[in-house]
Design a protein around this motif. Structure first.
Motif, PDB file in Angstrom:
ATOM      1  N   ASN A 148      -8.456   6.738  -4.485  1.00  0.00           N
ATOM      2  CA  ASN A 148      -7.757   7.417  -3.382  1.00  0.00           C
ATOM      3  C   ASN A 148      -7.740   6.476  -2.170  1.00  0.00           C
ATOM      4  O   ASN A 148      -8.759   6.280  -1.521  1.00  0.00           O
ATOM      5  N   ILE A 179       0.770   4.123  -2.882  1.00  0.00           N
ATOM      6  CA  ILE A 179       0.540   5.544  -2.632  1.00  0.00           C
ATOM      7  C   ILE A 179       1.665   6.374  -3.244  1.00  0.00           C
ATOM      8  O   ILE A 179       1.443   7.419  -3.878  1.00  0.00           O
ATOM      9  N   LYS A 180       2.893   5.876  -3.067  1.00  0.00           N
ATOM     10  CA  LYS A 180       4.063   6.596  -3.560  1.00  0.00           C
ATOM     11  C   LYS A 180       4.066   6.715  -5.083  1.00  0.00           C
ATOM     12  O   LYS A 180       4.453   7.755  -5.645  1.00  0.00           O
ATOM     13  N   GLU A 200       0.826  -1.210   0.000  1.00  0.00           N
ATOM     14  CA  GLU A 200       0.000   0.000   0.000  1.00  0.00           C
ATOM     15  C   GLU A 200       0.859   1.259   0.000  1.00  0.00           C
ATOM     16  O   GLU A 200       0.566   2.230  -0.709  1.00  0.00           O
ATOM     17  N   ASN A 201       1.935   1.264   0.785  1.00  0.00           N
ATOM     18  CA  ASN A 201       2.824   2.428   0.800  1.00  0.00           C
ATOM     19  C   ASN A 201       3.445   2.671  -0.574  1.00  0.00           C
ATOM     20  O   ASN A 201       3.582   3.810  -1.027  1.00  0.00           O
ATOM     21  N   PRO A 249      -8.991   4.873   5.210  1.00  0.00           N
ATOM     22  CA  PRO A 249      -9.481   5.500   3.971  1.00  0.00           C
ATOM     23  C   PRO A 249     -10.879   5.019   3.602  1.00  0.00           C
ATOM     24  O   PRO A 249     -11.602   5.720   2.874  1.00  0.00           O
ATOM     25  N   HIS A 285      -2.588   1.368  -8.229  1.00  0.00           N
ATOM     26  CA  HIS A 285      -3.500   0.676  -7.316  1.00  0.00           C
ATOM     27  C   HIS A 285      -2.807  -0.557  -6.713  1.00  0.00           C
ATOM     28  O   HIS A 285      -2.062  -1.266  -7.409  1.00  0.00           O
ATOM     29  N   GLY A 296       1.281   6.040  -7.126  1.00  0.00           N
ATOM     30  CA  GLY A 296      -0.030   6.294  -7.721  1.00  0.00           C
ATOM     31  C   GLY A 296      -0.596   5.087  -8.447  1.00  0.00           C
ATOM     32  O   GLY A 296      -1.493   5.224  -9.292  1.00  0.00           O
ATOM     33  N   ARG A 343      -6.106   1.062   7.346  1.00  0.00           N
ATOM     34  CA  ARG A 343      -5.589   1.179   5.996  1.00  0.00           C
ATOM     35  C   ARG A 343      -6.534   0.511   5.005  1.00  0.00           C
ATOM     36  O   ARG A 343      -7.477  -0.189   5.387  1.00  0.00           O
ATOM     37  N   TYR A 344      -6.254   0.718   3.734  1.00  0.00           N
ATOM     38  CA  TYR A 344      -7.127   0.186   2.685  1.00  0.00           C
ATOM     39  C   TYR A 344      -6.794  -1.266   2.340  1.00  0.00           C
ATOM     40  O   TYR A 344      -7.687  -2.110   2.253  1.00  0.00           O
ATOM     41  N   GLU A 395      -5.281   6.748   0.318  1.00  0.00           N
ATOM     42  CA  GLU A 395      -4.401   7.272   1.356  1.00  0.00           C
ATOM     43  C   GLU A 395      -5.139   7.320   2.691  1.00  0.00           C
ATOM     44  O   GLU A 395      -6.324   7.634   2.752  1.00  0.00           O
TER      45      GLU A 395
END
Length: 801
Positions: free
Chosen positions: A457, A90-91, A86-87, A467, A95, A93, A424-425, A459
């Motif tokens: 999104n 996010i970094k 997940e990190n 999220p 999925h 962009g 978290r997602y 985050e």
């Protein structure tokens, strides 16, 4: 002819896959063998050589078991939920689903290139809906039994990852994922009541074959202690302050008490506390500290004495002060402790700093220097005076406390209930609905899986909110029980969830109606042999054993314990002797090794580099040595002669090698098994030829380690079928005895010759041969042999004058 490893390895990997050579049968008449390795987390960095070593141990054993005639299940899958993905998502962009699928594809390619004999028809991915449906199903079963519950507490919170962490995931006050400092935060948390199973988890260790240090780590992690609960009354109130101690025999030495800064009695009696402002300030400072910071033994002792509240020692009626100090945690024990500074190092340091009385109750040591923590005769303890046996004095005090109604025997555990949620997602949605009328309600089973919504999104919120909480169409729902408007739980499960039962899903990976078919579970369980890293023998193994015990109690699985046997491999260190890490630039990529030397060389080397259970540094020169050995194996085909049996010169050597390799594989002594094969190669080279029967045995012994080259040579030699199902060689114990032995011959302690003689030769024959040896004669000729030293099968020493 030069060995083209790229061509040969690709050929046999394709053949194994096309023929389904490693597919396990669910209802076979053969004896079953279930081998399990820890499935990997598919990171973007791909696999490293440590993965290869981790899987190679049971890879060798699984291949040998197939040759022994077993129905072998050796599965693989991917533990793919969690923060790293997940990190990264996010970094970049991207999925998390896309990241995960890409990483799994890469890992799969790497594993297949090495030629592991995994059953690829049973692959699982913890992030697939068909998988986490059953993770949610198990959670709901626990919720129904009161083992999944929600409570407000101070939690370990990582501001960087924006997630709540369990104590296990924040050891040393650092986040296990990003290594940032962890802070304390008050939050509603989901827990699994693993403490309910503490005794079962301890008792289960008596039924299994785990390495001794694995068992010990689990025993220490659970941390069962026996002692007593004792009630101290608060002076001039009807309140009691309850504590737990493993040493009730030292109660006469209690000179103060300590409460946790979060203890509810501090707020209840605040009006009586004269220094409430100072106490408030201290409590505020404590709230900023992590549990790790608060419980360190080596740190300055801090605390505040409560002016207005004191306690009464129940055994002697003496009034004693109460302090508030950060090293006492509300979540451990009762949130208060009794302090015996004469016999506890931390209490001693605290008493010295704050000028508190120190009363010795066990004879020994020098209290001017330090606390005495040893055993000895009880003193200053009324009815216990004169007792010298700790067990007897503890038992006597426990009886006295019970008789007086001020305490009783008790048990406590170091292990705490398992914090089981993340904000978290990328995790399994917790299948709970919060209804204003019905409270917490489980999602109906026929509505599982509760799917992760597809979002762009993902985050986390700035305040640690999941999220998912921002997605109204996901959050807002109807109560499954009463139909009223309700809210979904927005936290997700921790990464440990999917790995707590994955070994069960391998048994029936495509079952849409059940976690797994009961008959298949009955056939395959328990796992016969589980191998993995020492870093997972506490958290992962204890969690998965807990889930399995629960499922056993529910009648879902047929065995109490999931794993019959557990072993562990050591790390592969970098060429510099340090742990491999990208930052140090000492990571070895298995693809690089396969590209240059071939998969068989890589497989051979990771098992030849040292004791399998111990760490060893990577050595490029030793890799080249394994390549030279593989080339020598290939060249054996140039020296094959007719004959299905063993030649007279090599018969004993072959029987001894079969015995050695067979035993060493079973005992995970892979390095010495390979060394034995190399020694036998030297014997073959010295003879100059190898019979077809000898080649067949040699290839069979080497096959679990180097399957590609041996399969190719097997086929070229005209042997029947593939080696996957070829029988494992047998040995005759009688033929492992050498017909001739070598005996060193010394004269006056100096080696002069080595005698080759029949193994059954008697002493007189050996001594006569020694004296007649041409290399010995010059040193004894014309001299008197005054003493003959003979050690059977070892040496002859002739003393002359």
């Amino acid at each position: 002819m030069e060995y083209n490893f790229s061509e040969v390895e690709a050929k046999w990997q394709a053949k194994w896959e096309e023929s389904g050579a490693f597919h396990a049968e669910d209802r076979s008449d053969k004896k079953k063998f279930y081998a399990l390795v820890e499935f990997p987390y598919p990171s973007g960095a791909g696999m490293h050589v440590g993965h290869i070593k981790a899987y190679s141990g049971l890879e060798v054993i699984s291949r040998k078991r197939r040759m022994d005639g077993y129905n072998v299940m050796f599965p693989i899958g991917f533990d793919a939920f969690g923060l790293p993905t997940e990190n990264y998502a996010i970094k970049t962009g991207t999925h998390p689903r896309t990241v995960t699928d890409t990483n799994i594809k890469n890992f799969t390619s790497q594993l297949k290139r090495v030629g592991f004999s995994f059953d690829w028809s049973r692959v699982i991915d913890t992030t697939e809906e068909d998988y986490y449906k059953w993770t949610q199903w198990i959670f709901l079963k626990m919720f129904e039994q009161g083992l999944a519950f929600r409570d407000k507490t101070l939690v370990n919170y990582c501001p960087s990852c924006k997630v709540v962490l369990s104590n296990e995931d924040s050891q040393g006050g650092k986040c296990d994922i990003c290594h940032s400092d962890v802070i304390q935060k008050s939050k509603d948390v989901w827990y699994l009541r693993i403490t309910e199973y503490a005794d079962k988890l301890l008792q289960g260790l008596e039924q299994v074959d785990y390495l001794p240090n694995v068992k010990m780590q689990q025993v220490n992690w659970i941390g069962k202690s026996t002692g007593a609960f004792v009630n101290f009354s608060l002076k001039d109130t009807d309140e009691t302050l309850r504590i737990y101690t493993t040493r009730p025999d030292t109660l006469f030495g209690v000179t103060f008490m300590v409460m946790a800064p979060e203890h509810p009695l501090l707020d209840k009696y605040r009006d009586r506390i004269a220094n409430a402002d100072a106490l408030d300030a201290y409590r505020a400072e404590c709230a900023k500290k992590t549990e790790f910071e608060r419980t360190q033994l080596v740190k300055d002792k801090t605390g505040v004495c409560i002016n207005g509240l004191s306690a009464i020692n129940p055994v002697n009626g003496k009034e004693i002060p109460i302090y508030v100090a950060d090293y006492v945690m509300m979540g451990y024990g009762t949130g208060a402790i009794m302090a015996v500074p004469a016999h506890d190092e931390r209490d001693y340091a605290f008493a010295k700093k704050f000028g508190i009385d120190i009363i010795q109750v066990i004879k020994g040591g020098d209290l001017n220097e330090s606390a005495y923590t040893g055993d000895g005769e009880m003193i200053n303890s009324d009815f216990l005076n004169g007792y010298t046996n700790k067990k007897d004095s503890i038992e006597k005090m426990a009886q006295w406390l019970t008789e007086k109604g001020i305490g009783e025997k008790g048990v406590q555990y170091k292990m705490k209930d398992w914090a089981f949620n993340r904000q978290r997602y990328w995790g399994e949605p917790i299948p709970i609905v919060h209804c204003p009328h019905c409270g917490m309600v489980g999602v109906p089973y026929d509505q599982l899986p509760l799917r992760l919504p597809k979002v762009t999104n993902f985050e986390p919120g700035s305040d640690g909110e999941s999220p998912l909480a921002k997605i109204e169409q996901y959050v807002n729902c109807k109560c499954p029980k009463c139909g009223a408007d309700a809210k979904r739980e927005t936290d997700t499960m921790p990464q440990w969830a999917g790995s707590s039962w994955y070994f069960l899903r391998y048994i029936d990976p495509n079952n849409a109606e059940a976690l797994a078919d009961p008959e298949k579970l009955k056939y395959w369980l328990p796992v016969d042999w589980y191998n993995g890293g020492m870093e997972h023998v506490t958290r992962h193994m204890i969690y998965s054993r807990f889930w399995h015990h629960f499922l056993y109690d529910q009648g879902i699985v047929p065995t109490q314990e999931p794993y019959a046997k557990r072993t562990a491999q050591g790390l592969i260190l970098g060429p510099d002797g340090d742990k491999m890490s990208k930052s140090k630039g000492n990571v070895v990529d298995p693809n690089d090794v396969v590209n240059v030397y071939g998969a068989d060389v890589l497989r051979l080397y990771v098992l030849f580099m040292g004791d399998y259970e111990k760490a060893a540094p990577w050595s490029e020169s030793s890799v080249r040595g394994c390549k030279r050995y593989i080339d020598r194996v290939w060249n054996l085909m140039e020296n094959v002669t007719d004959g299905d049996g063993y030649s007279a010169e090599l018969e004993s050597a072959f029987h001894k090698t079969v015995r050695k390799v067979t035993s060493d594989i079973e005992n995970m002594k892979f390095n010495t098994a390979i060394a034995a094969l190399m020694t036998l190669m030297n014997d073959i080279s010295a003879k100059g030829s190898i019979t077809k029967g000898e080649l067949k045995t040699y290839l069979s012994l080497l096959n679990p380690f180097a399957p590609h080259i041996t399969e190719e040579m097997w086929e070229r030699a005209g042997f029947e079928g593939m080696m996957v199902t070829a029988p494992w060689p047998e040995y005759d114990e009688a033929k492992t005895v050498d017909k001739e032995i070598e005996i060193p011959v010394q004269v006056c302690g100096k080696l002069r010759s080595v005698l080759k003689i029949a193994a059954d030769a008697d002493k007189d024959t050996i001594l006569a041969a020694a004296k007649a040896d041409p290399k010995v004669l010059p040193y004894i000729d014309g001299k008197a042999v005054v003493k003959e030293i003979f050690v059977p099968n070892k040496m002859v020493n002739l003393i002359v004058k």
